[in-house]
Design a protein around this motif. Structure first.
Motif, short mmCIF file in Angstrom:
data_model
loop_
_atom_site.label_atom_id
_atom_site.label_comp_id
_atom_site.label_asym_id
_atom_site.label_seq_id
_atom_site.Cartn_x
_atom_site.Cartn_y
_atom_site.Cartn_z
N VAL A 12 40.85 -24.65 -24.49
CA VAL A 12 40.48 -25.16 -22.68
C VAL A 12 39.80 -24.51 -21.96
N ASN A 13 39.36 -23.34 -22.44
CA ASN A 13 38.58 -22.24 -21.46
C ASN A 13 36.80 -22.95 -21.33
N GLU A 14 36.75 -23.22 -22.74
CA GLU A 14 35.21 -23.29 -22.94
C GLU A 14 34.98 -25.27 -22.07
N LEU A 15 36.35 -25.67 -21.57
CA LEU A 15 36.39 -27.16 -21.97
C LEU A 15 36.09 -27.06 -19.86
N LEU A 16 37.29 -25.35 -19.28
CA LEU A 16 36.91 -25.25 -17.74
C LEU A 16 35.70 -25.59 -17.18
N SER A 17 34.74 -24.52 -18.39
CA SER A 17 33.74 -23.60 -18.09
C SER A 17 32.66 -24.79 -18.12
N ARG A 18 32.80 -25.92 -19.27
CA ARG A 18 31.65 -27.22 -19.22
C ARG A 18 32.18 -28.01 -17.39
N GLY A 19 33.31 -28.03 -17.16
CA GLY A 19 33.76 -28.36 -15.94
C GLY A 19 33.12 -27.95 -14.66
N ALA A 20 32.68 -26.68 -14.38
CA ALA A 20 32.69 -25.92 -13.29
C ALA A 20 32.09 -25.99 -12.82
N GLU A 21 30.62 -25.97 -14.86
CA GLU A 21 29.29 -25.79 -14.81
C GLU A 21 28.83 -27.25 -13.68
N TRP A 22 29.34 -28.68 -14.22
CA TRP A 22 29.07 -30.19 -13.96
C TRP A 22 29.07 -29.76 -13.16
N ILE A 23 30.17 -29.62 -11.79
CA ILE A 23 30.64 -29.91 -10.85
C ILE A 23 29.15 -28.49 -9.92
N ARG A 24 28.81 -27.60 -10.63
CA ARG A 24 28.08 -26.60 -9.98
C ARG A 24 26.14 -27.36 -9.78
N ASP A 25 26.26 -28.44 -11.33
CA ASP A 25 24.88 -28.99 -11.11
C ASP A 25 24.78 -30.13 -10.34
N GLN A 26 25.69 -31.25 -9.59
CA GLN A 26 26.33 -31.93 -8.78
C GLN A 26 25.71 -31.61 -7.94
N GLY A 27 26.63 -30.33 -7.30
CA GLY A 27 26.40 -29.71 -5.75
C GLY A 27 24.71 -29.04 -5.63
N GLU A 28 24.43 -29.14 -6.86
CA GLU A 28 22.93 -27.87 -6.58
C GLU A 28 23.27 -26.73 -6.25
N ALA A 29 24.21 -26.04 -7.06
CA ALA A 29 24.88 -24.53 -6.82
C ALA A 29 23.93 -23.43 -6.85
N GLU A 30 23.24 -24.12 -8.13
CA GLU A 30 21.96 -22.77 -8.26
C GLU A 30 20.78 -22.65 -7.46
N SER A 31 20.32 -23.82 -6.47
CA SER A 31 19.49 -23.69 -5.54
C SER A 31 19.94 -23.00 -4.34
N GLU A 32 20.88 -23.53 -4.06
CA GLU A 32 21.06 -23.50 -3.16
C GLU A 32 21.63 -21.86 -2.78
N GLU A 33 21.72 -21.47 -3.94
CA GLU A 33 22.35 -19.58 -3.93
C GLU A 33 21.04 -19.06 -4.43
N SER A 34 20.24 -19.32 -4.69
CA SER A 34 18.87 -18.99 -4.71
C SER A 34 18.66 -18.60 -3.48
N VAL A 35 18.36 -19.80 -2.72
CA VAL A 35 17.76 -19.14 -1.55
C VAL A 35 18.33 -17.92 -0.71
N ALA A 36 19.81 -17.74 -0.64
CA ALA A 36 21.09 -17.19 0.17
C ALA A 36 20.19 -15.26 -1.10
N PHE A 37 20.26 -15.55 -2.00
CA PHE A 37 19.51 -14.32 -2.98
C PHE A 37 18.39 -14.02 -1.92
N ARG A 38 16.95 -14.54 -1.58
CA ARG A 38 16.30 -14.85 -1.47
C ARG A 38 16.94 -13.87 0.39
#
Length: 243
Positions: A12-38
């Motif tokens: 169940v937790n693996e499925l939830l993690s994949r769902g959260a990763e898919w949502i973050r990919d759709q919202g370009e979370a890593e790109s936005e967070e990278s700029v925030a870290f900068r």
């Protein structure tokens, strides 16, 4: 990521993690967070906002937005990293008059020239760029402040009619209930928001997420001043000698 707490939860937790990763990919979370870290490395604070948007998808989509550090103000009494103990957060955003009317039809935007001038000149990048043309362009814009805060309320946890779960009932309602079962009195946070322009209230309500939608990333903390700083502060003195 979601981690299992009991035997048999791995699938169940693996499925939830994949769902959260898919949502973050759709919202370009890593790109936005990278700029925030900068931003954190440069000035000590970075900000990311997570919102649910219905502009492109009628079912809703999660959007991640990196925010300008000077547009967000956190509770100055906060002392924990990433402002996790802040009681409120304020964010300012500038809209064109046309966009403002689309979002809040029937409302009149307030342009506070003195307030805008103060926030404008406090930005060192723009302090030497201000001219009459720039001022006239900003006169066609409306500044909106969004406040998010939490209030603490007392509730009573009572068994559900089938006894399988607990129901949270406000303490005032529990006192008026006749024959109510004995419950446990606890306190919880109630997250709210308000949108204002000048001194005019545009809208207010409760945050469905039960958390702040704006999250901060902090660098090193200056304990005397109560502010955060990044790498630039440590590099200033060596750079002066190098010059």
């Amino acid at each position: 990521k979601f981690y299992p707490r009991e035997v048999g939860d791995s699938g169940v937790n693996e499925l939830l993690s994949r769902g959260a990763e898919w949502i973050r990919d759709q919202g370009e979370a890593e790109s936005e967070e990278s700029v925030a870290f900068r931003d954190t490395f440069v000035c000590g604070c970075g900000w990311v906002e997570t919102v649910l948007s219905y502009d492109d998808d009628p079912n809703g989509e999660v959007i991640f937005n990196r925010l300008e550090p000077w547009d967000v103000l956190a509770d100055p009494a906060s002392t924990k990293p990433n402002f996790t103990d802040a009681r409120y957060i304020r964010r300012q955003k500038t809209y064109s008059k046309e966009e403002f009317k689309e979002i809040w039809p029937g409302e009149t935007g307030v342009f506070d020239d003195e307030a805008e001038l103060a926030s404008y000149t406090s930005d060192p990048r723009r302090a030497y760029e201000r001219d009459e043309d720039e001022k006239s362009n900003r006169a066609d814009q409306v500044t909106v402040s969004m406040y998010q805060w939490y209030e603490t309320e007392t509730i009573v946890l009572i068994p559900s009619p089938d006894g399988a779960d607990l129901i949270a009932v406000p303490y005032e309602e529990y006192e008026m209930m006749e024959g109510a079962p004995e419950g446990q009195t606890v306190r919880r946070k109630r997250y709210r928001y308000a949108m204002t322009t000048g001194h005019r209230l545009l809208e207010q309500g409760e945050l469905e997420q039960r958390k702040f939608t704006i999250k901060g990333i902090t660098g090193k903390r200056d304990e005397e001043k109560g502010t955060y700083y990044g790498l630039v502060r440590s590099m200033k003195d060596p750079q002066v000698w190098a010059n």
